[in-house]
Enzyme design. Sequence first.
Site, PDB file in Angstrom:
ATOM      1  N   ASP A  45       0.841  -1.200   0.000  1.00 13.08           N
ATOM      2  CA  ASP A  45       0.000   0.000   0.000  1.00 13.08           C
ATOM      3  C   ASP A  45       0.876   1.249   0.000  1.00 13.08           C
ATOM      4  OD1 ASP A  45      -2.924   1.126   0.737  1.00 13.08           O
ATOM      5  OD2 ASP A  45      -1.418   2.231   1.883  1.00 13.08           O
ATOM      6  N   TYR A  50       2.635   9.940  -0.185  1.00 13.19           N
ATOM      7  CA  TYR A  50       3.772   9.353   0.517  1.00 13.19           C
ATOM      8  C   TYR A  50       5.100   9.662  -0.171  1.00 13.19           C
ATOM      9  CZ  TYR A  50       0.139   6.399   2.712  1.00 13.19           C
ATOM     10  OH  TYR A  50      -0.980   5.935   3.361  1.00 13.19           O
ATOM     11  N   LYS A  75      -3.011   5.922  -4.013  1.00 14.96           N
ATOM     12  CA  LYS A  75      -4.111   6.830  -3.701  1.00 14.96           C
ATOM     13  C   LYS A  75      -3.979   8.154  -4.442  1.00 14.96           C
ATOM     14  CE  LYS A  75      -3.821   4.896   0.957  1.00 14.96           C
ATOM     15  NZ  LYS A  75      -2.470   4.318   0.795  1.00 14.96           N
ATOM     16  N   HIS A 108      -7.761   9.558  -1.526  1.00 16.80           N
ATOM     17  CA  HIS A 108      -7.105   9.521  -0.218  1.00 16.80           C
ATOM     18  C   HIS A 108      -7.950  10.132   0.900  1.00 16.80           C
ATOM     19  CE1 HIS A 108      -2.765   9.361   1.556  1.00 16.80           C
ATOM     20  NE2 HIS A 108      -3.651   8.854   2.375  1.00 16.80           N
TER      21      HIS A 108
END
Length: 287
Positions: A45, A50, A75, A108
């Site tokens: 994931d 990120y 996401k 997200h």
Amino acid sequence: MYNKALELDNGIKVPQLALGTWLVDDDKAAEAVRSAVELGYRHIDTAQAYANERGVGEGMRTCGVPREKLFVTTKVAAEHKDYESAMASIEESLAALGLDYIDMMIIHSPQPWNEVNQSDDRHFEGNLEAWRALTDAYEAGKIRAIGVSNFLKVDIVNLLENAEVRPMVNQVLCHISNTPIELIEYCQEQGIVMEAYSPVAHGEALKNPVIAQIAHKYGVSVPQLCIRYDLQLGMIALPKALNPQHMKDNGDVDFEISAEDMKALKSVKRIENYGEASFFPVFGGRL
């Protein structure tokens, strides 16, 4: 545990235990993915936010396991609330990952992060536009499954009533001492698979004596009890780890929590704060 999967309403099977990569630096992500895959993990994931999609993709391409046996989730950044920017971001994720397709992609957050816990605007129209971009990419074969993250019931209803394709998953904060039972049950009744991020409460569960006592009863660690708890709620669990031994321990959860203890764990006093991580919007903070 690595071979157990949940089936989405479009027939796609998602490994129930995943490696979370939030706060994993891009230059460390590839090695983390390779270590996890070597242990048996098949679900990774990540997210645009990120900033480690490149490393995650590199790890997937160099881990020695065929692409079709791996499952990656990423996401659409919370700030993309129009079709054009959402669609562009999907293409950017494909390029960053270096993959021909993404197994699952989700919105997200229903709100941009700088509005979370500060605004009542749920961005219904913007989420429908971002969802339309995901739907088009899904129908074009660029994504195998689509869903959402951090969506409340009202946000889910907006999609169910106005979108052509139903959300397949909802990824939410869920752990012992903070379990959104009503939301979980509602989504599962709608055929939406639930995913749990931060299953160990960003480490704060380690400080809870009630959780520790029940973990001791089963002869397992607090993280193992926490991960097993989410799995028994019928959720996909996404514990984060960089250390291969921690990854291995997180996957060693083939035990059963009794119904009585599950009830007790659901009733553990709600966590008051997440320590140094409390400023993150997902933990109640504000940017």
